[in-house]
Enzyme design. Structure first.
Site, PDB file in Angstrom:
ATOM      1  N   LYS A 115       0.826  -1.218   0.000  1.00 15.30           N
ATOM      2  CA  LYS A 115       0.000   0.000   0.000  1.00 15.30           C
ATOM      3  C   LYS A 115       0.851   1.254   0.000  1.00 15.30           C
ATOM      4  CE  LYS A 115      -4.252  -1.949   1.689  1.00 15.30           C
ATOM      5  NZ  LYS A 115      -5.349  -1.923   2.655  1.00 15.30           N
ATOM      6  N   LYS A 196      -4.708 -11.685  -6.247  1.00 15.68           N
ATOM      7  CA  LYS A 196      -5.754 -11.899  -5.252  1.00 15.68           C
ATOM      8  C   LYS A 196      -6.993 -11.073  -5.616  1.00 15.68           C
ATOM      9  CE  LYS A 196      -5.466  -9.550  -1.351  1.00 15.68           C
ATOM     10  NZ  LYS A 196      -5.159  -9.030  -0.022  1.00 15.68           N
ATOM     11  N   LYS A 199     -10.901  -5.587  -3.346  1.00 14.65           N
ATOM     12  CA  LYS A 199     -11.854  -4.497  -3.596  1.00 14.65           C
ATOM     13  C   LYS A 199     -11.235  -3.392  -4.426  1.00 14.65           C
ATOM     14  CE  LYS A 199     -13.829  -5.078   1.009  1.00 14.65           C
ATOM     15  NZ  LYS A 199     -13.767  -4.529   2.370  1.00 14.65           N
TER      16      LYS A 199
HETATM   17  P1  AMP Z   1     -10.836  -6.664   4.301  1.00 17.17           P
HETATM   18  O1  AMP Z   1     -11.876  -6.303   3.329  1.00 17.17           O
HETATM   19  O2  AMP Z   1      -9.453  -6.379   3.834  1.00 17.17           O
HETATM   20  O3  AMP Z   1     -11.137  -6.107   5.670  1.00 17.17           O
HETATM   21  O4  AMP Z   1     -10.886  -8.242   4.418  1.00 17.17           O
HETATM   22  C1  AMP Z   1     -11.897  -8.918   5.118  1.00 17.17           C
HETATM   23  C2  AMP Z   1     -11.589 -10.389   5.248  1.00 17.17           C
HETATM   24  O5  AMP Z   1     -11.628 -11.026   3.973  1.00 17.17           O
HETATM   25  C3  AMP Z   1     -10.188 -10.685   5.817  1.00 17.17           C
HETATM   26  O6  AMP Z   1     -10.288 -11.762   6.726  1.00 17.17           O
HETATM   27  C4  AMP Z   1      -9.391 -11.052   4.609  1.00 17.17           C
HETATM   28  O7  AMP Z   1      -8.325 -11.915   4.921  1.00 17.17           O
HETATM   29  C5  AMP Z   1     -10.433 -11.762   3.747  1.00 17.17           C
HETATM   30  N1  AMP Z   1     -10.102 -11.673   2.328  1.00 17.17           N
HETATM   31  C6  AMP Z   1      -9.900 -10.546   1.607  1.00 17.17           C
HETATM   32  N2  AMP Z   1      -9.623 -10.831   0.317  1.00 17.17           N
HETATM   33  C7  AMP Z   1      -9.644 -12.192   0.218  1.00 17.17           C
HETATM   34  C8  AMP Z   1      -9.462 -13.121  -0.873  1.00 17.17           C
HETATM   35  N3  AMP Z   1      -9.191 -12.710  -2.103  1.00 17.17           N
HETATM   36  N4  AMP Z   1      -9.561 -14.444  -0.597  1.00 17.17           N
HETATM   37  C9  AMP Z   1      -9.848 -14.883   0.646  1.00 17.17           C
HETATM   38  N5  AMP Z   1     -10.040 -14.058   1.708  1.00 17.17           N
HETATM   39  C10 AMP Z   1      -9.952 -12.733   1.502  1.00 17.17           C
END
Ligand code: AMP
Ligand code: TRP
Length: 329
Positions: A115, A196, A199
């Site tokens: 980031k 990966k 968002k």
């Molecule tokens: P965040 O939106 O970054 O707060 O992520 C929320 C949750 O989703 C966290 O536990 C991340 O590890 C999981 N996560 C985010 N992107 C992925 C992905 N591409 N595959 C699996 N888990 C994900």
């Protein structure tokens, strides 16, 4: 005997995608419903301030994530569901942890590197100290388990290190938490299966509230190899392997069964079935989320009542911490 404590959070930064769901949220609901844990699930709004935002958009994102939580099955009668910023003790403990963490440890974090590389000189200090706040979120509740996707494992390791470091220096205070991963802890982008699903790259995401038409269009466009066989091979067939993982996680059956089912069939047939599966799987979710979003005051009330409950626990712990380090009497 008291049940072990389990906690996790998600940042309110936009619509949830199927990676968030299969890597984290789906598991939150199953763990909650197992009845084996005392569960805390929160909205990590403070963490989300490290990324660009507007105030109106932020309020909407918080309510949307609250609706996502409830519409996927998190239940305020079974879990404490709250808003991170309403529990001041998280930030207090984060500051104390910052003083116990070396710059080197923070600069080594992959998420920080990625980031801050994008933002260069404009990168804010919160991106660097992000993991100390995350450690505070977890350790303040004496959580033993943290369900997350694979990308959060490094932060969790730092959390464990901090717990050990604090305990060694000031006496046993914190529990060392363990991660809980799903079978699909890393879902890849459907437009670039080497990356990966994130968002920040919406074109590669299947969002939970995408309309049936969007789901169909996106899955039919999903990048695959030029071969014919539907089988798991993450190296040579990253796209198909990713779609197989999504399929198998949604139906709760292993991939070999799918390989057999689609033996001799083509990618188009497989994609058509997967699209139908995704559309049906999230039909209730789409309906329930819409209904919840029409009643924002209910969402606010759920967060308020959860935040009050969390505050009681967190305040006790921060007092204990302050006493241990000699700043409270
Ligand atoms: P965040 O939106 O970054 O707060 O992520 C929320 C949750 O989703 C966290 O536990 C991340 O590890 C999981 N996560 C985010 N992107 C992925 C992905 N591409 N595959 C699996 N888990 C994900
Ligand atoms: N950093 C996590 C993410 O981006 C969100 C998060 C913040 C979290 N605090 C947490 C997850 C505590 C688990 C426990 O996904």
């Amino acid at each position: 005997m008291a049940k072990p404590i389990l906690i996790s959070g998600i940042q309110p930064t936009g619509r949830l995608h199927i990676g968030n769901y299969l890597g984290a949220l789906k598991n939150f609901v199953e763990l909650q419903n197992s009845g084996k844990y005392e569960c805390y699930f929160f909205i990590a709004d403070l963490h989300s301030l490290t990324e660009n935002f507007s105030p109106q958009e932020k309020s909407k994102q918080i309510l949307e994530l609250a609706a996502d939580y409830l519409a996927t099955g998190l239940d305020p009668k079974k879990s404490v569901i709250f808003l991170q910023s309403q529990v001041a003790a998280h930030s207090e403990l984060a500051w104390i942890f910052e003083t116990l963490t070396s710059l080197g440890e923070l600069k080594r974090m992959t998420q920080f590197k990625e980031k801050s590389e994008k933002e260069k000189e404009r990168a804010n200090a919160g991106l660097l100290t992000y993991p100390t706040l995350m450690a505070a979120d977890i350790l303040i509740y004496d959580a033993a388990f943290v369900p997350v996707g694979e990308d959060q494992l490094q932060h969790l390791e730092l959390t464990r290190t901090l717990a050990r470091k604090f305990n060694k220096r000031f006496g046993k205070t914190f529990v060392e938490p363990k991660p809980i991963l799903t079978e699909s802890p890393r879902i890849m982008s459907i437009s670039d299966p080497k990356k990966k699903m994130a968002k920040s790259e919406p074109s590669g995401c299947l969002f939970l509230d995408d309309s049936p038409r969007e789901i169909k269009a996106k899955i039919s466009r999903a990048v695959t190899d030029s071969g014919l066989e539907i089988k798991l091979d993450p190296e040579k067939k990253a796209g198909i392997s990713n779609l197989l993982r999504i399929y198998s996680s949604l139906i709760g059956h292993g991939i070999p069964m799918l390989e057999k089912k689609y033996h001799g069939k083509n990618y188009a047939e497989f994609k058509r079935d997967l699209a139908e599966l995704v559309i049906n799987h999230f039909a209730d979710f789409r309906k329930d989320k819409k209904a919840l979003m029409a009643r924002p005051q209910t969402l606010v009330a759920v967060l308020k009542s959860g935040s009050n409950a969390a505050t009681k626990i967190a305040e006790k712990k921060i007092h204990e911490v302050k006493k241990k380090i000699g700043i409270a009497f």
